[in-house]
Design an enzyme around this catalytic site. Sequence first.
Site, PDB file in Angstrom:
ATOM      1  CB  ALA A   1      -0.325 -77.932  34.656  1.00 35.53           C
TER       2      ALA A   1
ATOM      3  CD  GLU B   1      -3.193 -70.970  34.851  1.00 34.75           C
ATOM      4  OE1 GLU B   1      -2.315 -71.901  34.287  1.00 34.75           O
ATOM      5  OE2 GLU B   1      -3.335 -70.660  33.236  1.00 34.75           O
TER       6      GLU B   1
HETATM    7  N1  T1G Z   1       4.157 -81.177  38.161  1.00 34.17           N
HETATM    8  C1  T1G Z   1       4.514 -82.696  38.720  1.00 34.17           C
HETATM    9  N2  T1G Z   1       5.596 -83.513  39.373  1.00 34.17           N
HETATM   10  C2  T1G Z   1       5.977 -81.904  40.414  1.00 34.17           C
HETATM   11  C3  T1G Z   1       5.695 -80.753  39.659  1.00 34.17           C
HETATM   12  C4  T1G Z   1       4.678 -80.153  38.587  1.00 34.17           C
HETATM   13  N3  T1G Z   1       4.525 -79.411  38.767  1.00 34.17           N
HETATM   14  N4  T1G Z   1       6.409 -79.749  40.713  1.00 34.17           N
HETATM   15  C5  T1G Z   1       6.791 -80.883  41.456  1.00 34.17           C
HETATM   16  N5  T1G Z   1       6.843 -81.789  41.332  1.00 34.17           N
HETATM   17  C6  T1G Z   1       7.592 -83.432  42.475  1.00 34.17           C
HETATM   18  C7  T1G Z   1       9.106 -82.991  42.116  1.00 34.17           C
HETATM   19  O1  T1G Z   1       9.380 -83.739  40.375  1.00 34.17           O
HETATM   20  C8  T1G Z   1       8.892 -84.142  43.301  1.00 34.17           C
HETATM   21  O2  T1G Z   1       8.784 -85.253  42.633  1.00 34.17           O
HETATM   22  C9  T1G Z   1       8.273 -83.947  44.066  1.00 34.17           C
HETATM   23  O3  T1G Z   1       6.855 -82.457  43.016  1.00 34.17           O
HETATM   24  C10 T1G Z   1       8.572 -82.307  45.073  1.00 34.17           C
HETATM   25  O4  T1G Z   1       9.588 -81.707  44.077  1.00 34.17           O
HETATM   26  C11 T1G Z   1      -1.146 -74.795  32.897  1.00 34.17           C
HETATM   27  C12 T1G Z   1       1.237 -75.136  32.218  1.00 34.17           C
HETATM   28  C13 T1G Z   1       6.725 -76.288  43.583  1.00 34.17           C
HETATM   29  C14 T1G Z   1       8.903 -75.004  44.576  1.00 34.17           C
HETATM   30  O5  T1G Z   1       7.228 -75.160  37.373  1.00 34.17           O
HETATM   31  O6  T1G Z   1       9.258 -75.877  41.480  1.00 34.17           O
HETATM   32  O7  T1G Z   1       1.055 -75.166  35.427  1.00 34.17           O
HETATM   33  O8  T1G Z   1      11.365 -86.080  42.900  1.00 34.17           O
HETATM   34  O9  T1G Z   1      11.491 -81.703  45.446  1.00 34.17           O
HETATM   35  O10 T1G Z   1      12.114 -78.747  46.113  1.00 34.17           O
HETATM   36  O11 T1G Z   1      -0.360 -73.029  32.973  1.00 34.17           O
HETATM   37  O12 T1G Z   1       8.764 -78.661  43.122  1.00 34.17           O
HETATM   38  O13 T1G Z   1      10.010 -86.559  44.824  1.00 34.17           O
HETATM   39  O14 T1G Z   1       8.523 -87.925  42.935  1.00 34.17           O
HETATM   40  O15 T1G Z   1      10.687 -79.565  43.672  1.00 34.17           O
HETATM   41  O16 T1G Z   1       9.519 -78.070  47.435  1.00 34.17           O
HETATM   42  C15 T1G Z   1       4.656 -74.836  36.210  1.00 34.17           C
HETATM   43  C16 T1G Z   1       7.265 -76.588  39.254  1.00 34.17           C
HETATM   44  C17 T1G Z   1       3.839 -75.961  35.865  1.00 34.17           C
HETATM   45  C18 T1G Z   1       5.753 -75.365  39.573  1.00 34.17           C
HETATM   46  C19 T1G Z   1       8.472 -77.375  45.850  1.00 34.17           C
HETATM   47  N6  T1G Z   1       4.275 -75.161  38.141  1.00 34.17           N
HETATM   48  N7  T1G Z   1       8.268 -76.818  41.017  1.00 34.17           N
HETATM   49  O17 T1G Z   1       9.493 -77.707  45.303  1.00 34.17           O
HETATM   50  O18 T1G Z   1      10.251 -80.341  45.790  1.00 34.17           O
HETATM   51  S1  T1G Z   1       3.357 -75.540  33.946  1.00 34.17           S
HETATM   52  C20 T1G Z   1       5.900 -75.550  38.348  1.00 34.17           C
HETATM   53  C21 T1G Z   1       8.625 -76.124  41.361  1.00 34.17           C
HETATM   54  C22 T1G Z   1       1.606 -75.536  34.200  1.00 34.17           C
HETATM   55  C23 T1G Z   1      -0.723 -74.313  33.286  1.00 34.17           C
HETATM   56  C24 T1G Z   1       1.589 -74.309  33.007  1.00 34.17           C
HETATM   57  C25 T1G Z   1       9.077 -77.126  43.101  1.00 34.17           C
HETATM   58  C26 T1G Z   1       8.139 -76.227  44.058  1.00 34.17           C
HETATM   59  P1  T1G Z   1       9.551 -86.120  42.839  1.00 34.17           P
HETATM   60  P2  T1G Z   1      10.505 -80.878  44.439  1.00 34.17           P
HETATM   61  P3  T1G Z   1      10.086 -78.481  46.274  1.00 34.17           P
END
Ligand code: T1G
Length: 700
Positions: free
Chosen positions: A63, A105
């Site tokens: 998300a 999901e």
């Molecule tokens: N939402 C919004 N922006 C995101 C994002 C996210 N989930 N994940 C990454 N970004 C943006 C990040 O801020 C950056 O933006 C760009 O993408 C590249 O990310 C309902 C509640 C996947 C391992 O926790 O762990 O789903 O700074 O630099 O090093 O059940 O991104 O370039 O503008 O980190 O290649 C659960 C979080 C959410 C995954 C890739 N998912 N992301 O790493 O790139 S909660 C996460 C990461 C959820 C549901 C629940 C990493 C990555 P900008 P990056 P990366």
Amino acid sequence: MTEGVRIEVTGPVAEIVIDNPPVNAIGRKLRLALVEAFDAVEADPAVQAVVLSAAGRTWPVGADIREFGLPPEAPLLPDVCNRIADCEKPVVAALHGNVLGGGLELALGARYRIAPEGTRFGFPEVALGLIPGAGGTQRLPRLVGAGPALDMILSGAAIGTERALEIGLIDAVGENDIAAEARALASEFATLGQEAYPAHDAERGLKDPVTFVEAVDAARARLRAEQLPAPARIVDCVEAALLLPFESGMAFERAAFEDLLASPESAALRHAFLAERRAARVPEASATPRDISHVGVVGGGMMGAGITSSLLSAGLRVTLVERDVDALSAGLAQIAKTHERAVAKGRLTPAARGEEWSRLRGSTDLQALAPVDLVIEAVTEDEEVKREVFARLDGVLRPGAILATNTSYLDINRIAGATQRPEDVIGLHFFAPAPVMRLLEVVVAERTAPEIVATAFDLARRLGKVAVRAGVCDGFIGNRILTAYRTAADFLMEDGASPYQIDAAMKAYGFPMGPYAAQDLSGLDISWARRKRLAATRDPARRYVAIGDHLCEAGRLGRKAGRGYYLYPEGARDGQEDPEVLALISRGRLEKGITPRRVSSEEIRARCVAAMANEGARILEEGVALRPSDIDVVMLLGFGFPRHRGGPMQAADQRGLLALRNELRGYAAADGPGAWLWQPGALWDELIKNGKKFASLNGD
Ligand code: T1G
């Protein structure tokens, strides 16, 4: 089609392609577009089977974290996942990249899941103080059983295709053009017709309830009392997948998710996630970084050797220079030891170690640095020594080479002034142990050129570090806030608290260790040298606590000396309280006519965090930090500030700026000569009168 999704129909197969760069994060627009797309393919009589795929480098990673602070807007992600699951036509999910969180999901709503080698699957929500909130705690255990589901959701760790296939999370491992394979599979289903689909039991994880319950009980037994709230809720939700009908289980999960979303811990953890990424947005980001492939390191002590190991891990060539053969050998031995540990732990293969070692050269002659692109100086923390090294480097290095100092608080303008190329001089402040600590303070001096800053941030990315931009001042961001923290603790110690009570109070707040145990670990002589350096310019009217000086004068330099604030008999790792220290503190109070008072742990925590936030506000007012969240990143990654508190500026916002400013004023009024530590600056009034928080200065 609505933004973020397109449909491509080929014969009886409709492919719904998610396309929302950079990571296909699932925000409201994408949720709406997905529901509309499934409505469309379901209504199309020509479509007999559906493929759900994603463009770009990865399947949705979750998300959109940036939306969590906003009011939820339909369709919610659980509704989207249910829409996919309720699709009358078979849905094949073509997965790749990082299939995480809400992205996983979505995939669980499909009937079949296929992915190429290298795809990763995980539920990282627990690291955000959350749980999967779109059916993950219900569909995953129903599919794979409670054991593998709890392992994934409680750890937040991703698994690969081999494990995913083994537990039944995916149905097949395909080749790289996974969407083409998915279309072929969907086409088969379309031709064969409904009755011919291979039996696919999405509830096979419930077939053995005894094993299921045992896994839940074992997970619950492993929960620790001081843990954050999310893990316990995860276990409850997975248990509900067995005990409740699906719809009730989904409602149970949603209630838990909303509770956690509203928690201060999750707000802090989401803040930390975005803050780390925001730090890279610096004014110089648009400048063109210089090419760096060969780096020189001057000084092979603990920091120089650690920095060298970090550079080698990132694939760079390194020339390490020390003053003589003995010092060079010691540095190389330290690097070899780091390699050995990595090989022993399976983090590095022997072949990779050999390859890294082949990129390392050692020398006792600065002339060996003539060809390098960048030099990182890591010699003793003495301005004159550093100026002399920089003057010599200036005469050796080729034009265009960059000179960086690893100093932790000295004036880089003065160091740059020892060269003819101040525009090529910058601070790269690594933290010990350099191969492990992710923080890098990039200290920009008055004349540092923009492309040098851009080069530093590019290097940090290659090293896997989080760079934070800092201006020049005594201690930059982190050490300056650490000094405020320690000063607040020293005032409390002199007023009546023991160092042991203060350490316990700050550990209870979430620090891995208290300020006094931390000083014993790093050595009391480092800050003692700094206090002596500043003594000549110290305002005698200001409150000054000399207890630390008295300990150093008595040879109590910390763990390395067998005693500091604590006793370390026979080099014990954990210190023991020492009545001698308490007696020394009492003598100090007596000399200053201080009658000790009772100090509560709550007051200790409140004062220490207030001092850090107030120093952060000063750092912002002076322009030393670009934004409050950068200060939080420094304290979280470099100084052990508990991540579920978000850092001192986040903690201040959570506390409320008006309440905290009044608290600071109270401390200043009560502290007389110590008022200088507490006096809140104009920034507090500015934010309060406009009803703003520090977070309003973060930009986005
Ligand atoms: N939402 C919004 N922006 C995101 C994002 C996210 N989930 N994940 C990454 N970004 C943006 C990040 O801020 C950056 O933006 C760009 O993408 C590249 O990310 C309902 C509640 C996947 C391992 O926790 O762990 O789903 O700074 O630099 O090093 O059940 O991104 O370039 O503008 O980190 O290649 C659960 C979080 C959410 C995954 C890739 N998912 N992301 O790493 O790139 S909660 C996460 C990461 C959820 C549901 C629940 C990493 C990555 P900008 P990056 P990366």
